[in-house]
Design a protein around this motif. Structure first.
Motif, PDB file in Angstrom:
ATOM      1  N   THR A 112       3.241  -2.335  -5.802  1.00 62.40           N
ATOM      2  CA  THR A 112       4.435  -1.787  -6.615  1.00 62.40           C
ATOM      3  C   THR A 112       5.113  -2.942  -7.302  1.00 62.40           C
ATOM      4  N   ASN A 113       6.080  -2.787  -7.992  1.00 61.59           N
ATOM      5  CA  ASN A 113       6.676  -3.828  -8.701  1.00 61.59           C
ATOM      6  C   ASN A 113       7.747  -4.617  -7.696  1.00 61.59           C
ATOM      7  N   ASP A 114       7.926  -5.633  -8.190  1.00 63.88           N
ATOM      8  CA  ASP A 114       8.530  -6.892  -7.220  1.00 63.88           C
ATOM      9  C   ASP A 114       9.966  -6.186  -6.613  1.00 63.88           C
ATOM     10  N   ALA A 115      10.656  -5.683  -7.507  1.00 63.14           N
ATOM     11  CA  ALA A 115      11.899  -5.388  -6.878  1.00 63.14           C
ATOM     12  C   ALA A 115      11.673  -4.200  -5.782  1.00 63.14           C
ATOM     13  N   GLY A 146      15.584  -1.909  -6.942  1.00 60.53           N
ATOM     14  CA  GLY A 146      14.585  -1.113  -5.897  1.00 60.53           C
ATOM     15  C   GLY A 146      15.626  -0.052  -5.354  1.00 60.53           C
ATOM     16  N   ILE A 147      15.467   1.192  -5.439  1.00 63.78           N
ATOM     17  CA  ILE A 147      16.381   2.118  -4.825  1.00 63.78           C
ATOM     18  C   ILE A 147      15.440   3.043  -3.717  1.00 63.78           C
ATOM     19  N   VAL A 148      16.483   2.993  -2.614  1.00 57.82           N
ATOM     20  CA  VAL A 148      15.927   3.953  -1.364  1.00 57.82           C
ATOM     21  C   VAL A 148      16.844   4.951  -1.215  1.00 57.82           C
ATOM     22  N   GLN A 152      13.285   6.860   1.647  1.00 58.33           N
ATOM     23  CA  GLN A 152      12.114   6.514   0.610  1.00 58.33           C
ATOM     24  C   GLN A 152      12.526   5.925  -0.558  1.00 58.33           C
ATOM     25  N   LEU A 153      11.722   4.956  -0.851  1.00 51.82           N
ATOM     26  CA  LEU A 153      11.776   4.272  -2.471  1.00 51.82           C
ATOM     27  C   LEU A 153      11.882   5.319  -3.427  1.00 51.82           C
TER      28      LEU A 153
END
Lengths: 325, 325
Positions: A112-115, A146-148, A152-153
């Motif tokens: 996944t991406n770093d954030a 990054g949003i959870v 869940q992301l």
């Protein structure tokens, strides 16, 4: 086999260097190391070198104790396992990276991406432990997120959700040097954006400033920070303005996903109250009443050197959960 | 009992009127009706009247065939089952509404706000059928939103997520008449906002306009729409400006959750291409390249009279799924 005997490999791929380590369920990192990213001109040769670097550690731990490999990389797509058109990597186009790793190592691989990896790391080991709704913002050379929500992301329909650094907060404002967008958050709240703000402010006034001691090409975010700490008015105003724009953006993000906390991470946060006081003020001021004084603004608790590896390894433990999406 | 014998009650509570109906799995509404909301000064008396209104239908269908009651209402909190400080309802403070309904009807009851209910309705029966990542925007007197990611509505940590109408798109811009926020989307893209824009534009110029035939208090969004359809330049410019602001906001929402589609619903969408062309243009223009030409902008396929009841009833079918959060 119980959890205490299980390990995950975490790999953080940056444009210049790659860091890796073997991580247990408690977040203890062993066998960590570092290698060049940029010297490998193809993904295949990079994967080969990574395998050579990690093999002794894998043999020591026992491959049967390793559940999988988690990788955080720029433009990495969780759904497809590909790294797609990453501007800062040598391997161009769409690279089926998880497949290459999985084949070479004989282990499942998730990327996944770093954030996003940082958000998973904060949820498992850091400031967002036990939280189901939070946002991680990485404030460095660029602005990532990054949003959870609901534990869940958020990946979105194509795996690219969570590009909050590119949301527009000053329509028609400063043009971004790389995306070409006008008035995006990253154009102001990244290290690069802060330097541009300082240069603009210096050009608009004759006011004396410690910042004028630096030739234009030497004026970086570190210099601005140091001048601000010495009490320089223009340097302090740079942080106030940056904090205002970041705070307004955070208010918008809160009204989108109503997080319990926003975790800030990266070089820009080192300015501490200089930037955080205006961030808080302008976030609260732009929130609908129902959200006011409810969102915790906090800094990452992870050591910067470990955070990326922990975040990437967290992908391995969360594979089953994410697979339910 | 198979699904074809199961029914859900859908109730849409508005400030003035309440609509209700009994809905099967295919989205067919039977026994629909309408009653006053505003004449009931307490929640208890309203629930009593709703029960009296629905009882004959429930007896006809057979209470054992009814799985539950879904309610869309302003300021309704999915997590707590309460209606909290709803400005347009008579019953003030925090009302444990789902509990009152459940007790009276002897059936499980789930509530959420009207825009979230609309999103569930679109996912089950409408334009978002089969989609897991989309946003519904309701553009009427106010601007509401329901956000679905990974097949789940976003509720946030407190149940209040998805207030996209209150996100700031013109920092320091027009003050909202009710929230006091400056430059929020609703201040421009709601019916009320459109009228304010028209009045501002008329005041700024001496240019002739059909809009000048209306006394200030009679100038409503319907009048502006009609003048625009007759080719009035200022009326058309009102829609162009409104579309620009909405398009810029949608770009930000796309970069947050990367939806497959954005479904627009409500009176403001009746202006068709007049508003949709600038919406599309300014959304695409403000998107990061990776998101461009990928998001479907579409209108709700549900009949406006049915949509609210269907959306509320969809809450009942999705209870198990949402319970996993």
């Amino acid at each position: 086999m119980n959890n205490s005997q299980q390990y995950a490999i975490g790999v953080d791929i940056g444009g210049t260097n790659t860091k890796y380590g073997i991580v247990n369920h408690r977040g203890d990192i062993t066998h960590n190391g570092r290698m060049s990213t940029s010297q490998y001109l193809t993904a295949e040769s990079f994967v080969e070198a990574l395998f050579t670097a990690l093999r002794p550690a894998i043999e020591e731990v026992g491959v049967e104790h390793i559940k999988g490999i988690g990788i955080g990389a720029p433009n990495a797509n969780y759904f497809t396992g590909s790294i797609e058109h990453a501007p800062n990597l040598n391997w161009k186009g769409i690279v089926p990276f998880a497949g290459l790793i999985s084949e070479k190592f004989g282990l499942p691989c998730t990327i996944t991406n770093d954030a996003n990896a940082a958000a998973l790391g904060e949820m498992m080991y850091g400031a967002a432990k036990g939280m189901k709704d939070f946002i991680v913002m990485t404030l460095g050379t660029g602005v990532g997120s990054g949003i959870v929500t609901g534990g869940q992301l958020i990946y979105g329909h194509d795996g690219f959700a969570g590009e909050l650094g590119h949301t527009i907060i000053r329509p028609g404002g400063r043009q971004h040097w790389s995306t070409g967008l006008y008035g995006s958050l990253e154009a102001y709240a990244s290290a690069t954006g802060i330097v541009l703000t300082a240069k603009e402010m210096l050009a608009e006034t004759d006011q004396d400033s410690l910042l004028r001691r630096y030739p234009a090409e030497a004026l970086d975010s570190k210099a601005i920070y140091e001048c601000a700490m010495e009490g320089d008015e223009i340097a302090k105003e740079v942080y106030r303005f940056t904090g205002q724009i970041l705070g307004e953006s955070l208010a918008n993000f809160v009204m989108f996903s109503s997080p319990e906390a926003i975790v800030l991470f990266g070089g820009v946060t080192k300015a501490g109250d200089l930037i955080m006081n205006p961030v808080r003020e302008h976030m609260e001021k732009n929130l609908l009443a129902v959200f006011r004084n409810k969102v915790t603004l906090t800094f990452s608790e992870l050591k910067e050197a470990d955070a990326a590896i922990l975040g990437a390894s967290a992908l391995v433990w969360s594979i089953r959960k994410q697979g339910n999406l």
